[in-house]
Design an enzyme around this catalytic site. Structure first.
Site, short mmCIF file in Angstrom:
data_model
loop_
_atom_site.label_atom_id
_atom_site.label_comp_id
_atom_site.label_asym_id
_atom_site.label_seq_id
_atom_site.Cartn_x
_atom_site.Cartn_y
_atom_site.Cartn_z
N ARG A 72 45.55 67.67 61.36
CA ARG A 72 46.59 67.63 60.20
C ARG A 72 47.89 67.07 60.99
O ARG A 72 48.52 66.30 60.56
CB ARG A 72 46.76 68.78 59.52
CG ARG A 72 48.12 68.77 58.56
CD ARG A 72 48.03 69.92 57.78
NE ARG A 72 47.93 71.12 58.09
CZ ARG A 72 48.77 71.84 58.82
NH1 ARG A 72 49.98 71.48 58.87
NH2 ARG A 72 48.72 73.15 59.31
N TYR A 91 57.51 49.41 40.60
CA TYR A 91 56.31 49.84 40.40
C TYR A 91 56.05 51.09 39.42
O TYR A 91 56.77 52.23 39.77
CB TYR A 91 55.38 50.17 41.94
CG TYR A 91 53.88 50.64 41.53
CD1 TYR A 91 53.09 50.28 40.61
CD2 TYR A 91 53.81 51.86 42.31
CE1 TYR A 91 51.84 50.74 40.58
CE2 TYR A 91 52.35 52.56 42.20
CZ TYR A 91 51.45 51.94 41.34
OH TYR A 91 50.44 52.58 41.14
N ASP A 149 59.12 47.92 49.97
CA ASP A 149 57.88 48.07 49.77
C ASP A 149 57.41 46.66 49.97
O ASP A 149 57.63 45.62 49.40
CB ASP A 149 57.67 48.44 48.30
CG ASP A 149 56.06 48.61 47.91
OD1 ASP A 149 55.28 47.97 48.80
OD2 ASP A 149 55.97 49.15 46.96
N LYS A 162 45.76 48.21 50.02
CA LYS A 162 45.77 46.94 49.76
C LYS A 162 45.24 45.83 50.77
O LYS A 162 43.91 46.10 51.17
CB LYS A 162 46.91 46.77 48.99
CG LYS A 162 47.44 47.58 48.10
CD LYS A 162 46.59 47.88 46.80
CE LYS A 162 47.10 48.72 45.69
NZ LYS A 162 47.50 50.00 45.91
#
Length: 383
Positions: free
Chosen positions: A55, A107, A179, A204
């Site tokens: 983690r 978005y 972004d 993406k």
């Protein structure tokens, strides 16, 4: 090498210990997967390597974060399990009472995250037209801590003058985050333009094959923010698995080739659709008709991206009919993969959407451009 086996041990012990294998002198060409969740301590309780628990750190994630930082010319990167997890971590690093400025066409899920989660945490938000610098300046407050930009925006492909907003942010002593998912660092590098933070949905273009979920934050400088981000990343645990990191890292190796080829296809498709009588408008920053074409030309290199959107002549029903008539373009959410996708965004975003009802968002892939144009030609011909 394998640990020596004691033939007098029981089968349960042999089953566990026979698989205990440590690579010492190998140099694989392709990075291996490091799936261990925990690491060996020495006799004094210290660790014999840089990793404690997956983690807080993992070799695959470390390699991915190093790659992401280098691609965006940042000093440090943080990988997350999704783009939304990355955005959430950045907002969690702010203080209650801080104010954030965002695009009016941000978005949709970012808007929802802000209004349904972080407003309850004490953050304040203002939505402005990021193509107008004066609107951003008017929205600034003494408590403004962050300006959040999307360029091109999703799904209307508005362009923000990143360098101009960066200068304004520095004057007012607040941070600028961009972004950069749609252009990728192949086409646009916001940190070089003056931004402080870059965010990506690595799902993406970095992944590039529609088979992995991820996100990241890249910072221009190390300092108090990077320490807070690291703390949030470790404590919240919204980190990608080693396999996810491995997949995204593999995708990065072909990122420039894919993005340049997809952008070339998108430009050709945008020019074709702009001339089609069934299309009202094409949103693509590489078209001279785009309102911010000159800004895009100045800050985007090697192309204008593989995303565009179109306004179909008619209503939402007509737009959906066109999308369903396409054979090569799959009707699906997401973008950035090698395959071409189309989506009626208003249907996905719901009643609170600010997206025009007749808009179709298009993610252009690597199929041959002649086949793409033929597909749109037959779909737009249907009544």
């Amino acid at each position: 090498m394998p640990l020596p086996m004691n033939k007098n041990q029981n089968i349960e012990t042999i089953a566990v210990k026979s698989a205990d294998y440590s690579l010492t002198d190998t140099r694989p060409v392709s990075p291996p997967l490091y799936l261990s969740t925990t690491y060996h301590r020495s006799e004094d309780g210290s660790y014999t390597n840089d990793f404690v628990y997956t983690r807080s750190g993992n070799p695959n994630r470390e390699l991915l974060e190093k790659s992401l930082a280098e691609l965006e010319k940042g000093t440090v990167a943080f990988a997350f399990a999704s783009g939304m997890a990355a955005i959430s971590a950045l907002f969690q690093s702010l203080e209650p009472g801080d104010h954030v400025i965002l695009p009016d066409d941000v978005y949709f899920n970012v808007r929802t995250l802000c209004t349904e989660v972080f407003e309850r945490w004490g953050l304040a938000f203002t939505w402005v037209d990021m193509t107008d610098l004066s609107k951003i300046e008017e929205a600034l407050r003494p408590e403004t801590a962050l300006i959040w930009a999307e360029s091109p925006s999703n799904p209307q492909l508005k362009i923000t003058d990143i360098a101009a907003v960066a200068r304004l942010a520095k004057e007012r002593k607040c941070l600028l985050a961009v972004d950069n998912t749609w252009p990728s660092p192949v086409l646009q590098q916001p940190l070089d333009l003056g931004a402080d933070i870059v965010m990506h949905s690595t799902t993406k273009y970095f992944g590039g094959h529609s088979d992995v979920l991820g996100g990241c934050i890249v910072l221009k400088e190390e300092g108090p923010l990077s320490k807070r981000m690291s703390h949030v990343q470790t404590l919240s645990g919204a980190v990608p698995s080693p396999f996810d990191c491995w997949l995204i890292g593999r995708g990065i190796q072909t990122l420039p080739l894919r993005v340049k080829a997809q952008s070339k296809n998108a430009a050709a498709l945008a020019h074709y659709l702009e001339e089609h009588p069934a299309i009202m408008k094409v949103n693509y920053p590489g078209l001279r008709s785009h309102p911010q074409y000159s800004v895009a030309l100045a800050q985007m290199k090697e192309g204008f991206g593989a995303m565009l959107s179109v306004l179909v002549k008619g209503n939402a029903e007509k737009a959906i009919t066109v999308a369903n008539a396409l054979r090569l373009f799959t009707t699906a959410t997401s973008l950035g993969g090698v395959e071409s996708l189309v989506e009626h965004r208003r249907s996905v975003e719901g009643d609170k959407s600010t997206t025009p009802a007749n808009l179709l968002r298009i993610s252009v892939g690597l199929e041959h451009i002649d086949d793409m144009i033929a597909d749109w030609d037959q779909a737009l011909a249907k009544k």
